[in-house]
Design a protein around this motif. Structure first.
Motif, PDB file in Angstrom:
ATOM      1  N   ASP A 191      -5.644  -0.108   4.950  1.00  0.00           N
ATOM      2  CA  ASP A 191      -4.322   0.712   5.135  1.00  0.00           C
ATOM      3  C   ASP A 191      -4.154   1.168   3.696  1.00  0.00           C
ATOM      4  N   LEU A 192      -4.617   0.808   2.422  1.00  0.00           N
ATOM      5  CA  LEU A 192      -4.415   1.287   1.376  1.00  0.00           C
ATOM      6  C   LEU A 192      -5.352   2.699   1.164  1.00  0.00           C
ATOM      7  N   THR A 193      -6.434   2.663   1.652  1.00  0.00           N
ATOM      8  CA  THR A 193      -7.447   3.761   1.608  1.00  0.00           C
ATOM      9  C   THR A 193      -6.797   4.815   2.440  1.00  0.00           C
ATOM     10  N   LEU A 194      -6.453   4.536   3.700  1.00  0.00           N
ATOM     11  CA  LEU A 194      -6.048   5.584   4.484  1.00  0.00           C
ATOM     12  C   LEU A 194      -4.559   6.254   3.947  1.00  0.00           C
ATOM     13  N   THR A 195      -3.685   5.401   3.562  1.00  0.00           N
ATOM     14  CA  THR A 195      -2.461   6.106   3.201  1.00  0.00           C
ATOM     15  C   THR A 195      -2.450   6.944   1.739  1.00  0.00           C
ATOM     16  N   CYS A 196      -3.307   6.244   1.002  1.00  0.00           N
ATOM     17  CA  CYS A 196      -3.665   6.911  -0.364  1.00  0.00           C
ATOM     18  C   CYS A 196      -4.313   8.190  -0.387  1.00  0.00           C
ATOM     19  N   THR A 197      -4.979   8.541   0.562  1.00  0.00           N
ATOM     20  CA  THR A 197      -5.614   9.693   0.543  1.00  0.00           C
ATOM     21  C   THR A 197      -5.472  11.064   1.807  1.00  0.00           C
ATOM     22  N   SER A 198      -4.319  10.857   2.269  1.00  0.00           N
ATOM     23  CA  SER A 198      -3.989  11.693   3.395  1.00  0.00           C
ATOM     24  C   SER A 198      -2.651  12.141   3.632  1.00  0.00           C
ATOM     25  N   GLU A 199      -2.280  13.337   3.816  1.00  0.00           N
ATOM     26  CA  GLU A 199      -1.228  13.972   3.816  1.00  0.00           C
ATOM     27  C   GLU A 199      -0.352  13.704   5.059  1.00  0.00           C
ATOM     28  N   GLN A 200      -1.017  13.011   6.039  1.00  0.00           N
ATOM     29  CA  GLN A 200      -0.259  12.702   7.399  1.00  0.00           C
ATOM     30  C   GLN A 200       0.676  11.533   6.900  1.00  0.00           C
ATOM     31  N   SER A 201       0.478  10.680   5.521  1.00  0.00           N
ATOM     32  CA  SER A 201       1.307   9.587   5.129  1.00  0.00           C
ATOM     33  C   SER A 201       2.595  10.180   4.496  1.00  0.00           C
ATOM     34  N   LYS A 244       0.836  -1.142   0.349  1.00  0.00           N
ATOM     35  CA  LYS A 244      -0.028  -0.106   0.095  1.00  0.00           C
ATOM     36  C   LYS A 244       0.823   1.298  -0.156  1.00  0.00           C
ATOM     37  N   ASN A 245       2.014   1.243   0.840  1.00  0.00           N
ATOM     38  CA  ASN A 245       2.924   2.401   0.547  1.00  0.00           C
ATOM     39  C   ASN A 245       3.438   2.738  -0.989  1.00  0.00           C
ATOM     40  N   VAL A 246       3.425   1.693  -1.671  1.00  0.00           N
ATOM     41  CA  VAL A 246       4.005   1.801  -2.869  1.00  0.00           C
ATOM     42  C   VAL A 246       2.967   2.585  -3.800  1.00  0.00           C
ATOM     43  N   VAL A 247       1.601   2.233  -3.643  1.00  0.00           N
ATOM     44  CA  VAL A 247       0.470   2.839  -4.416  1.00  0.00           C
ATOM     45  C   VAL A 247       0.316   4.158  -4.013  1.00  0.00           C
ATOM     46  N   ALA A 248       0.503   4.457  -2.545  1.00  0.00           N
ATOM     47  CA  ALA A 248       0.608   5.642  -1.863  1.00  0.00           C
ATOM     48  C   ALA A 248       1.550   6.664  -2.674  1.00  0.00           C
ATOM     49  N   ILE A 249       2.630   6.078  -2.884  1.00  0.00           N
ATOM     50  CA  ILE A 249       3.612   7.191  -3.548  1.00  0.00           C
ATOM     51  C   ILE A 249       3.065   7.373  -5.073  1.00  0.00           C
ATOM     52  N   ALA A 250       2.427   6.397  -5.716  1.00  0.00           N
ATOM     53  CA  ALA A 250       2.007   6.876  -7.051  1.00  0.00           C
ATOM     54  C   ALA A 250       0.699   7.686  -6.906  1.00  0.00           C
ATOM     55  N   SER A 251      -0.152   7.509  -5.855  1.00  0.00           N
ATOM     56  CA  SER A 251      -1.276   8.333  -5.606  1.00  0.00           C
ATOM     57  C   SER A 251      -0.805   9.781  -5.463  1.00  0.00           C
TER      58      SER A 251
END
Length: 317
Positions: free
Chosen positions: A235-245, A182-189
């Motif tokens: 975890d994917l939902t949270l990490t890809c949608t918040s600047e806290q990540s 999910k961290n990889v997808v968060a970088i992409a998002s």
């Protein structure tokens, strides 16, 4: 039961604060002096005072006396920490609180624990959570994964707190992969939003990124339902949608072409490289992961990455 947390980053500190609501907890840190005096982690988690039941120490012997030890250290440093302190950690319940894939070996934190300290009971605590929320007592739900079902029940009871609800699974591989990928997808998002590509692009990346997660999980024989739970979809939902990540913020910087603080730990960067290599070797199609690795290594820019994704052959979903 006794609990210690090794590593006083924001997440380790937050877990220690929450667990101290049930009883005495020891937080081990190399720079314990300032935290012990201030009774808070002013550098990494300001505004979250320590309960009286939370003690802070830089004495490793005191920090490893507990029966249950939470390992709140960066993924890429986990093996070296375990090897350095293996004599003190033999036979313990060791719970990894990091998310990622080791760049040198291509395995997750539970495997690193079992390889390094075979007589320990290895588990992982993962899922959608920000340290500040946990430390401030806001409700949070996580996955506790342990291959030993009985030990998993014991850890679930020991580590559940008034604001931290744990769900149990024996599928450590699935839980590891959810927290890592999910961290990889968060970088992409984050890159998509940073480059001004819009919310629809982010939704597409999240959805197709989830499909990549499922393909790798199936290849590694994890349970099909694990990624649908907290450690995956949640975890994917949270990490890809918040600047806290931090992973999302790194992606934003890549998309905007602005510098990112090199001292900030971003687990998804090493994970993207490790998973890209793993997928290539196994013949698994993971184009978003490949694109993120390319961005990080300056082999692609955001426009090139999006072109590579949008010009792929058309197919069924």
């Amino acid at each position: 039961m006794s609990v210690s947390v090794l590593g006083a980053g924001a997440f380790g500190t937050a877990l220690a604060i929450s667990l101290a609501g049930k009883g005495p907890v020891t937080l081990w840190a190399r720079d314990a002096g300032d935290m012990a005096e201030r009774r808070e982690n002013a550098k990494r988690l300001p505004g979250c005072p320590f309960p009286e039941t939370l003690s802070v120490t830089d004495d490793l012997e005191a920090g490893t006396e507990a029966e249950i030890i939470l390992l709140a250290v960066p993924m890429q440093k986990l093996r070296s920490v375990l090897e350095e302190h293996k004599d003190a950690l033999h036979g313990k319940h060791l719970v990894a609180c990091c998310k990622g894939i080791e760049l040198s070996s291509g395995v997750g934190p539970v495997s690193v624990i079992t390889q390094t300290i075979p007589d320990a009971t290895a588990a992982i605590l993962t899922g959608p959570s920000f340290a500040a929320d946990i430390a401030r007592g806001l409700p949070t739900a996580l996955t506790l994964a342990c291959a030993d079902a009985e030990a998993g029940r014991y850890l679930q009871a020991a580590l559940t707190t008034a604001n931290l609800r744990l769900y149990r699974t024996t599928d450590t591989i699935g839980a590891e992969l959810g927290g890592a990928l999910k961290n990889v997808v968060a970088i992409a998002s984050g890159a998509a939003i940073g480059a001004g590509l819009g919310e629809s692009a982010r939704a597409a990346l999240m959805t197709r990124g989830y499909a990549e997660m499922q393909r790798l999980a199936a290849h590694l024989k994890s349970e099909p339902t694990t990624l649908a739970g907290l450690s995956g979809f949640g975890d994917l939902t949270l990490t890809c949608t918040s600047e806290q990540s931090r992973n999302y913020r790194l992606g934003q910087s890549l998309g905007q072409g602005t510098p990112f603080d090199p001292t900030t730990t971003v687990e998804g960067a090493a994970t993207a490289r490790a998973v890209d290599a793993l997928a290539r070797d196994a013949g698994i199609d993971m184009p978003i992961t490949r694109a993120v690795a390319g961005l990080l290594d300056n082999q692609l820019d955001v426009a090139g990455a999006m072109k590579s994704l949008l010009t792929r052959p058309l197919k069924e979903e």
